[in-house]
Scaffold this active site. Structure first.
Site, mmCIF file in Angstrom:
data_model
loop_
_atom_site.group_PDB
_atom_site.id
_atom_site.type_symbol
_atom_site.label_atom_id
_atom_site.label_comp_id
_atom_site.label_asym_id
_atom_site.label_seq_id
_atom_site.Cartn_x
_atom_site.Cartn_y
_atom_site.Cartn_z
ATOM 1 N N ASP A 195 0.827 -1.227 0.000
ATOM 2 C CA ASP A 195 0.000 0.000 0.000
ATOM 3 C C ASP A 195 0.852 1.265 0.000
ATOM 4 O O ASP A 195 0.413 2.312 0.487
ATOM 5 C CB ASP A 195 -0.955 0.023 1.205
ATOM 6 C CG ASP A 195 -1.790 -1.231 1.323
ATOM 7 O OD1 ASP A 195 -2.429 -1.597 0.321
ATOM 8 O OD2 ASP A 195 -1.800 -1.859 2.403
ATOM 9 N N HIS B 148 -4.315 -1.327 -6.828
ATOM 10 C CA HIS B 148 -3.651 -0.074 -7.190
ATOM 11 C C HIS B 148 -4.717 0.979 -7.445
ATOM 12 O O HIS B 148 -5.583 0.796 -8.293
ATOM 13 C CB HIS B 148 -2.804 -0.241 -8.458
ATOM 14 C CG HIS B 148 -1.597 -1.086 -8.256
ATOM 15 N ND1 HIS B 148 -0.818 -1.033 -7.119
ATOM 16 C CD2 HIS B 148 -1.017 -2.019 -9.052
ATOM 17 C CE1 HIS B 148 0.192 -1.882 -7.241
ATOM 18 N NE2 HIS B 148 0.088 -2.491 -8.390
#
EC number: 6.3.4.4
Length: 432
Positions: A13, A41
Site C-alpha cells: 500500500d 492499485h
C-alpha cells in the site's frame, strides 16, 4: 533506455501504482510479476479514480503494452471484469496492449473456499488474508496440481483437472468443517467461456518479452504488496504467498537477472500495515487515527482500515538491502503537513539494548519498542509544488534525513493523490 523494477519497501500500500503510472510514459512495456487480486492499485488521473487489482497500472496510457507474467495468480472472473470496465472507460482500445502468460496459475472457487475456511479455523491466530484464494492457489502451484491459463483453453483438459482437484478440495474442506457446493459441469462451462474471453491476450510471455528487449524496448516491472510481506524475507508467517522482492521480477515473467538495470523502492513518508504481524512503530492513539484519516488509509481491495505509524528506518534499510534498491520514491509526504513534529524510528529497544538493524525473528520484533528521532514539522501545503527547491525547508530536511538513514537517494516525492502531484528529482529511466 534501462529496465526498471518498482517494489514496495514497506508492508504494501505504499503508492506503487501512482509511481508506476507516472513512470510508464518513459517505458514501452509494464510487467506485473507476482501476487494476485489481493493487491489493489488506486490511480487518480485528472481527478478520475481507477482501481485495478490485476492489470498493470500502465494500461491507462495509450500505446503502452501491459504484461501479466507467469508469477501472477489470476482470478479469470476479475480479469475479465477489469477488461470490460477499462473498455467502458475508453481505455484498452487495442487488445494488443494486454498480454497474459499462458503459464499463470488460475484461482478456482475452491481456493477461495479453503482460504476463508482456514482463516476462520485459526481464530485469534488469523493472518489477515483477503480471502481471495491467493495462498491456496500458490500452494497448488508448488504441489504441481494447479490449473493454468492454458488449461482454460482446452475444455476436455479443463474438465479432467476440475474433477481431480475438486475432489481433493472437498476432502480438505471437510477436515475444516466446511463444504464445497460446486456444480462441476457448470463450472467447466463457465471457465471455458472465461478462457475464450482471455484467449486473445494469452501467449508465451517469456518469448514475447525477449523479443521486446531485442527490439530495444524498455520494461517497467510492477511489484505488488511490499518487502515486509515477502514469503521468504518478510515477517513470516504474517506475509503474503509470493516473493515480493525485486529478485522475483524476472523469475515471474521468464527473463534473466541481467534484464534489470535499476530498482526503485516505494515508501510512504510514514508507514502502514494491513492484517496481523509485528509493527513496532504502530500508533494506536489520536496521531495514528489522524494519519489514517488524512492519508485515506483504507484498503483498495478490502476497504479495511490500515494500521498506521511513524516511518521505520530499520525496516526501510532492510528493504534497501534485500532488494538492492537503487533509489527510493517517497509517497504521501503531504499527509505529514500540519504535525508539530514528525518522528522516525532509528533503533529498536530490546531487553535494555538498542538495536540498529531489524531482527530476522518476527517474535523478537514483536518485543521491540522504537527509539525515535524527532524532527520539526511544517505547515505549508505541498500539493501545488513541483520541484525539490519548492518544498518547505523542514520537509526537505525530513526527506534528507530519511535518505541518510536508508543509505540510498530519495529520487522522488509524491505530494498529492493525482499523477501530476509528484516531484521527480531523478528519473530512474534516465539515471546512469
Amino acid at each position: 533506455m534501462p529496465n526498471v523494477v518498482v517494489v514496495g519497501a514497506q508492508w504494501g500500500d505504499e503508492g506503487k501504482g501512482k509511481i508506476v503510472d507516472l513512470l510508464t510514459q518513459y517505458a514501452d512495456v509494464v510487467v506485473r510479476f507476482q501476487g494476485g487480486n489481493n493487491a489493489g492499485h488506486t490511480l487518480v488521473v485528472g481527478g478520475e479514480k481507477t482501481v485495478l487489482h490485476l492489470i498493470p497500472s500502465g494500461i491507462l496510457h495509450p500505446g503502452k503494452s501491459c504484461v501479466i507474467g507467469n508469477g501472477v495468480v489470476i482470478d479469470p472472473e476479475v480479469l475479465v471484469l477489469e477488461i470490460d470496465r477499462l473498455k467502458a472507460k475508453g481505455a484498452l482500445k487495442d487488445d494488443g496492449q494486454l498480454v497474459v502468460s499462458l503459464d499463470a496459475h488460475v484461482i478456482m472457487p475452491w481456493h477461495k473456499a479453503i482460504d476463508v475456511a482456514r482463516e476462520q479455523a485459526m481464530g485469534e491466530g488469523k493472518i489477515g488474508t483477503t480471502g481471495r484464494g491467493i495462498g491456496p492457489t500458490y500452494e497448488d502451484k508448488v504441489a504441481r496440481r494447479g490449473l493454468r491459463i492454458r488449461d482454460l483453453l482446452d475444455e476436455a483438459r479443463l474438465a479432467r483437472k476440475v474433477k481431480e482437484r475438486a475432489a481433493l478440495a472437498r476432502e480438505e474442506l471437510a477436515r475444516l468443517g466446511a463444504k464445497l457446493e460446486l456444480d462441476e459441469p457448470a463450472l467447466v462451462k463457465r471457465y471455458a467461456e472465461l478462457g475464450r474471453r482471455v484467449a486473445g491476450y494469452a501467449t508465451d510471455v517469456s518469448i514475447w518479452l525477449h523479443r521486446a528487449l531485442q527490439q530495444g524496448k524498455s520494461l517497467l516491472f510492477e511489484g505488488a504488496q511490499g518487502t515486509m510481506l515477502d514469503v521468504d524475507h518478510g515477517t513470516y508467517p504474517f506475509v503474503t504467498s509470493s516473493n515480493t522482492v525485486a529478485g522475483n521480477a524476472v523469475v515471474g515473467c521468464g527473463l534473466g537477472p541481467t534484464a534489470v538495470d535499476y530498482v526503485l523502492g516505494i515508501s510512504k513518508a510514514y508507514s502502514t500495515r494491513v492484517g496481523g504481524g509485528p509493527y513496532p512503530t504502530e500508533l494506536k492513539d489520536e496521531t495514528g487515527e489522524r494519519l489514517r484519516k488524512i492519508g485515506g488509509e483504507y484498503g483498495a481491495t478490502t476497504g479495511r482500515p490500515r494500521r498506521t505509524g511513524w516511518l521505520d528506518a530499520l525496516a526501510l534499510r532492510y528493504a534497501v538491502r534485500v532488494n538492492g534498491l537503487s533509489g527510493i520514491a517517497m509517497t504521501k509526504l503531504d499527509v505529514l503537513t500540519g504535525f508539530d513534529t514528525v518522528k522516525i524510528a532509528v533503533g529498536y529497544r530490546l531487553d535494555g539494548k538498542v538495536l540498529d538493524e531489524m531482527p530476522s525473528d518476527p517474535e523478537v520484533i514483536e518485543r521491540c519498542t522504537p527509539v525515535y528521532e524527532e524532527l520539526p514539522g511544517w505547515t505549508e501545503k505541498l500539493e501545488h509544488l513541483r520541484t525539490w527547491d519548492d518544498l518547505p525547508p523542514r520537509a526537505r530536511a525530513y526527506v534528507k534525513r530519511v535518505e541518510e538513514l536508508a543509505g540510498v537517494k530519495v529520487v522522488g516525492c509524491s505530494v498529492g493523490a493525482d499523477r501530476g502531484e509528484t516531484i521527480l528529482v531523478e528519473n530512474p529511466f534516465l539515471a546512469r
